[in-house]
Design a protein around this motif. Structure first.
Motif, PDB file in Angstrom:
ATOM      1  N   PRO A 147      -1.352  -3.319  13.792  1.00  0.00           N
ATOM      2  CA  PRO A 147      -2.415  -3.090  14.783  1.00  0.00           C
ATOM      3  C   PRO A 147      -2.624  -4.361  15.638  1.00  0.00           C
ATOM      4  CG  PRO A 147      -3.204  -2.640  12.556  1.00  0.00           C
ATOM      5  CD  PRO A 147      -1.903  -3.363  12.430  1.00  0.00           C
ATOM      6  N   ARG A 186      -2.229 -11.005   9.789  1.00  0.00           N
ATOM      7  CA  ARG A 186      -2.168  -9.710  10.469  1.00  0.00           C
ATOM      8  C   ARG A 186      -3.303  -8.842   9.935  1.00  0.00           C
ATOM      9  NH1 ARG A 186       0.168 -10.214  14.637  1.00  0.00           N
ATOM     10  NH2 ARG A 186       2.043 -11.477  14.591  1.00  0.00           N
ATOM     11  N   THR A 187      -4.167  -8.385  10.806  1.00  0.00           N
ATOM     12  CA  THR A 187      -5.241  -7.506  10.336  1.00  0.00           C
ATOM     13  C   THR A 187      -4.718  -6.075  10.298  1.00  0.00           C
ATOM     14  OG1 THR A 187      -5.987  -7.217  12.603  1.00  0.00           O
ATOM     15  CG2 THR A 187      -6.999  -9.002  11.333  1.00  0.00           C
ATOM     16  N   GLY A 188      -5.370  -5.239   9.499  1.00  0.00           N
ATOM     17  CA  GLY A 188      -4.965  -3.843   9.417  1.00  0.00           C
ATOM     18  C   GLY A 188      -3.678  -3.660   8.640  1.00  0.00           C
ATOM     19  N   LEU A 189      -3.129  -2.446   8.720  1.00  0.00           N
ATOM     20  CA  LEU A 189      -1.938  -2.103   7.939  1.00  0.00           C
ATOM     21  C   LEU A 189      -0.686  -2.422   8.738  1.00  0.00           C
ATOM     22  CD1 LEU A 189      -3.135   1.308   6.518  1.00  0.00           C
ATOM     23  CD2 LEU A 189      -3.084  -0.914   5.371  1.00  0.00           C
ATOM     24  N   THR A 190       0.252  -3.161   8.133  1.00  0.00           N
ATOM     25  CA  THR A 190       1.514  -3.511   8.771  1.00  0.00           C
ATOM     26  C   THR A 190       2.633  -2.672   8.163  1.00  0.00           C
ATOM     27  OG1 THR A 190       0.790  -5.743   9.266  1.00  0.00           O
ATOM     28  CG2 THR A 190       3.161  -5.385   9.143  1.00  0.00           C
ATOM     29  N   LEU A 191       3.407  -2.007   9.015  1.00  0.00           N
ATOM     30  CA  LEU A 191       4.567  -1.231   8.573  1.00  0.00           C
ATOM     31  C   LEU A 191       5.801  -2.094   8.782  1.00  0.00           C
ATOM     32  CD1 LEU A 191       6.211   1.279   7.867  1.00  0.00           C
ATOM     33  CD2 LEU A 191       5.766   2.156  10.146  1.00  0.00           C
ATOM     34  N   VAL A 192       6.505  -2.415   7.689  1.00  0.00           N
ATOM     35  CA  VAL A 192       7.702  -3.249   7.743  1.00  0.00           C
ATOM     36  C   VAL A 192       8.917  -2.346   7.557  1.00  0.00           C
ATOM     37  CG1 VAL A 192       8.939  -5.170   6.677  1.00  0.00           C
ATOM     38  CG2 VAL A 192       6.447  -5.227   6.806  1.00  0.00           C
ATOM     39  N   ILE A 239       5.567  -3.099  12.663  1.00  0.00           N
ATOM     40  CA  ILE A 239       4.557  -2.524  13.557  1.00  0.00           C
ATOM     41  C   ILE A 239       3.210  -2.816  12.926  1.00  0.00           C
ATOM     42  CG2 ILE A 239       3.709  -0.387  14.626  1.00  0.00           C
ATOM     43  CD1 ILE A 239       6.587   0.763  13.827  1.00  0.00           C
ATOM     44  N   VAL A 274       4.374  -0.556   3.633  1.00  0.00           N
ATOM     45  CA  VAL A 274       3.096  -0.799   4.300  1.00  0.00           C
ATOM     46  C   VAL A 274       2.377  -1.910   3.542  1.00  0.00           C
ATOM     47  CG1 VAL A 274       0.859   0.145   4.951  1.00  0.00           C
ATOM     48  CG2 VAL A 274       2.918   1.556   5.140  1.00  0.00           C
ATOM     49  N   VAL A 318      11.313  -4.572  13.671  1.00  0.00           N
ATOM     50  CA  VAL A 318      11.120  -5.287  12.410  1.00  0.00           C
ATOM     51  C   VAL A 318       9.797  -4.866  11.765  1.00  0.00           C
ATOM     52  CG1 VAL A 318      10.871  -7.532  11.325  1.00  0.00           C
ATOM     53  CG2 VAL A 318      12.505  -7.235  13.193  1.00  0.00           C
ATOM     54  N   ASP A 331       0.806  -1.224   0.000  1.00  0.00           N
ATOM     55  CA  ASP A 331       0.000   0.000   0.000  1.00  0.00           C
ATOM     56  C   ASP A 331       0.837   1.272   0.000  1.00  0.00           C
ATOM     57  OD1 ASP A 331      -2.263  -1.442  -0.035  1.00  0.00           O
ATOM     58  OD2 ASP A 331      -2.959  -0.913   1.964  1.00  0.00           O
TER      59      ASP A 331
END
Lengths: 70, 70, 70, 70, 70, 70, 70
Positions: G70, F54-60, G68, F39, G66, F30
């Protein structure tokens, strides 16, 4: 005095260079820069007690160095 | 003399490049930059005593290098 | 007060320098810079309880340091 | 010649990319930048002798690269 | 609020500092900078459950820190 | 073409992100920035063959990434 | 959208922060900066399945993170 002044004073003298990972070098310090990159002549590499002589000029990368002493 | 001058003097000569993690390369130094990125030709890779020849030009990333010697 | 002020106050006094990887040094702090590169005199290296004296000035690279205390 | 010129010459040719940690990639070099980030097409990943094909364009991060050769 | 504001609020209060590699410190936060270098007074080092008191001011290098909490 | 253009082309498409240390993520890309921070939405984490949604937006975080492919 | 926008959207919400080395934190995101340094309130630390609550504000250093989510 700043830390790099010690390298200036050690120029053309024998130094011990301890590296990350247990390796070390002995040799005459012929050059250095602000990243602690070093040039050693008449260098010996010591790994686990085993000594390997290195002919010619050896360039040691500063970011693998832990300490430098006479 | 600065450390990178040693690379200038080693251009087109055979060098030994020791890497972090126990790998090493032998080859003719064809190019370098200020990050110690190197280009070797006629290179051989040595891992745990096993030698693998590499044809063509090999680009070795500077930040994995421990030392460079003739 | 800023962290480096502590080094200014420790100049010419004995310090303990703990390194990444379990090594430590004791010595008199003779110089430092903003990268936490240090110069120690009358230094001793301690690895696994074994003490090795270092003669002359030892330059310790800042990026391997964990902490510095009196 | 500078090291990145070798990547320029390797554009659209097959390269071997050796990574830190024992992984390697083979593929056609489609793009690179000054951090040695690479784009490979028709790539294969090799981990411990096991080959996994990757479809589409693979972006390999430069700071995990040890060397790049033809 | 920015993350460093938390350090400003913790000045002259007791903090727990967890380091990479399993070491931790407890002490009064006397100073910090933007690299997260910290000065602790009345500090204790904790390694594997064993507590070692540190007299005087301890300078903890920011890049080895994982987290800081009250 | 530059390496980050591949990320531009992969926006809103499913990607595989391989991390240092053997972890990987699959998800829809995204957003990204020049540090390769990513993201992912509708992401799954894969560690040792075990898949965790993983629900929602994950920032890697970019500096833990080894490669990104479709 | 840029990756840090995800943090902006997560402000004052509960997040999971996975760290290098197998540690993770759960807590309410109260602040962040461009280095991904985070402030968590009502945080819990999880190491090897064991949960330790942290009172007060916890500052988590960005370069050990690594991902982040929700």
């Amino acid at each position: 005095m700043k830390p790099l002044d010690v390298l200036q004073q050690s120029l053309h003298k024998r130094v011990l260079v301890e590296m990350k990972g247990g390796r070390s070098y002995r040799g005459v310090l012929d050059a250095y820069d602000q990243h602690l990159n070093l040039v050693l002549s008449a260098a010996e590499e010591v790994v686990g007690g085993e000594v390997t002589p290195r002919t010619g000029l050896t360039l040691v990368r500063g970011d693998s160095i832990v300490y430098i002493s006479p």
